[in-house]
Design an enzyme around this catalytic site. Sequence first.
Site, short mmCIF file in Angstrom:
data_model
loop_
_atom_site.label_atom_id
_atom_site.label_comp_id
_atom_site.label_asym_id
_atom_site.label_seq_id
_atom_site.Cartn_x
_atom_site.Cartn_y
_atom_site.Cartn_z
N GLY A 1 2.77 4.14 -0.80
CA GLY A 1 1.98 4.00 -2.01
C GLY A 1 1.23 2.68 -2.02
O GLY A 1 1.60 1.72 -1.35
N TYR B 1 -4.72 -1.70 0.02
CA TYR B 1 -4.65 -2.58 1.19
C TYR B 1 -3.75 -3.78 0.91
O TYR B 1 -3.75 -4.35 -0.18
CB TYR B 1 -6.05 -3.10 1.55
CG TYR B 1 -6.90 -2.11 2.31
CD1 TYR B 1 -6.65 -1.83 3.66
CD2 TYR B 1 -7.94 -1.44 1.68
CE1 TYR B 1 -7.42 -0.91 4.36
CE2 TYR B 1 -8.72 -0.52 2.37
CZ TYR B 1 -8.46 -0.27 3.70
OH TYR B 1 -9.22 0.64 4.39
N TYR C 1 -1.76 -7.29 3.17
CA TYR C 1 -1.69 -8.10 4.39
C TYR C 1 -0.23 -8.39 4.71
O TYR C 1 0.58 -8.62 3.81
CB TYR C 1 -2.43 -9.43 4.18
CG TYR C 1 -2.12 -10.47 5.24
CD1 TYR C 1 -2.69 -10.39 6.51
CD2 TYR C 1 -1.24 -11.52 4.98
CE1 TYR C 1 -2.39 -11.33 7.50
CE2 TYR C 1 -0.93 -12.46 5.96
CZ TYR C 1 -1.51 -12.35 7.21
OH TYR C 1 -1.21 -13.28 8.18
N HIS C 2 0.09 -8.36 6.00
CA HIS C 2 1.38 -8.85 6.48
C HIS C 2 1.12 -9.86 7.59
O HIS C 2 0.17 -9.70 8.37
CB HIS C 2 2.25 -7.72 7.04
CG HIS C 2 2.67 -6.72 6.01
ND1 HIS C 2 3.20 -7.07 4.79
CD2 HIS C 2 2.66 -5.36 6.03
CE1 HIS C 2 3.48 -5.99 4.10
NE2 HIS C 2 3.16 -4.93 4.83
N ALA D 1 4.32 -8.16 -3.11
CA ALA D 1 3.75 -6.81 -3.18
C ALA D 1 4.85 -5.79 -2.95
O ALA D 1 5.85 -6.07 -2.27
CB ALA D 1 2.64 -6.64 -2.15
N ILE D 2 4.66 -4.60 -3.51
CA ILE D 2 5.64 -3.53 -3.38
C ILE D 2 4.91 -2.23 -3.08
O ILE D 2 3.92 -1.89 -3.74
CB ILE D 2 6.48 -3.36 -4.66
CG1 ILE D 2 7.30 -4.63 -4.91
CG2 ILE D 2 7.40 -2.14 -4.56
CD1 ILE D 2 8.06 -4.61 -6.21
N GLY E 1 8.58 -0.97 1.56
CA GLY E 1 9.35 -1.81 0.66
C GLY E 1 8.57 -2.93 0.02
O GLY E 1 7.56 -2.69 -0.64
N SER F 1 7.13 -7.23 0.09
CA SER F 1 6.76 -8.41 0.88
C SER F 1 6.63 -9.59 -0.08
O SER F 1 6.00 -9.46 -1.14
CB SER F 1 5.46 -8.18 1.66
OG SER F 1 4.39 -7.86 0.80
N CYS G 1 -4.37 -5.17 -2.75
CA CYS G 1 -3.91 -4.16 -3.71
C CYS G 1 -5.02 -3.72 -4.66
O CYS G 1 -4.75 -3.22 -5.75
CB CYS G 1 -2.69 -4.67 -4.50
SG CYS G 1 -1.29 -5.09 -3.45
#
Length: 226
Positions: free
Chosen positions: A76, A79, A81-82, A155-156, A168, A170, A186
């Site tokens: 869900g 966009y 970023y990780h 973020a979820i 999950g 971040s 997001c």
Amino acid sequence: MKALPTMLEWKTSPGLVDYPDALAFMENRVAEIRAGTAPECIWLLEHPPLYTAGTSAKQADLIDPNRFAVFEARRGGQYTYHGPGQRVAYVMLDVAARGHDVRCFVRDLEKWVIAALAEFNVTGEIRPGRVGVWVERPEKPPMPNGTPREDKVAAIGIRLRKWVSFHGISINVEPDLTHFDGIVPCGISEHGVTSLVDLGLPVTMDDLDDALRRTFDTSLTPKSPG
């Protein structure tokens, strides 16, 4: 009636985990949890710099598509970023044992993040229509309508398969915040992104991991089957 899970594995990976490898692990683990052959799992890790697109991602929100690799996450959200300095916590949990309520499960994830942040005297907040955790920035100029500025610190985004979650949360510990410039995080352009270090807190990844472990049961204990 399905029995409540009695075990939970905490898995922490050093270094940077490639995104496709993480997806493959989650896919396998979810199938094993559903089959009853492996316990639930929370996986703490960091990724190399990359962007992921959720099921609601809009192409216009990918501002710089050539900056980092872009992956279709099928979770869900939009966009995100990780990258290094960001703690990703992948949650492979039995949502059926927690009430069969996806919205409640997401709220419980938000509460978990807020409880962990409170360990560092950070007041995380949720906002209607904006999944994730936010902090007010009174030191910044207010919004044009006079409301305080807010930055996103966590973020979820989750996905379910047969009532088992994966993907999950971040939480930004000390990522390079300029890396968020290649997307509209997001899908929200009117607010910014922050991190614990950006907020002036010398928090390490180990510090955050300890806080996540201490506060987990408070927010995500399975509901009683009665």
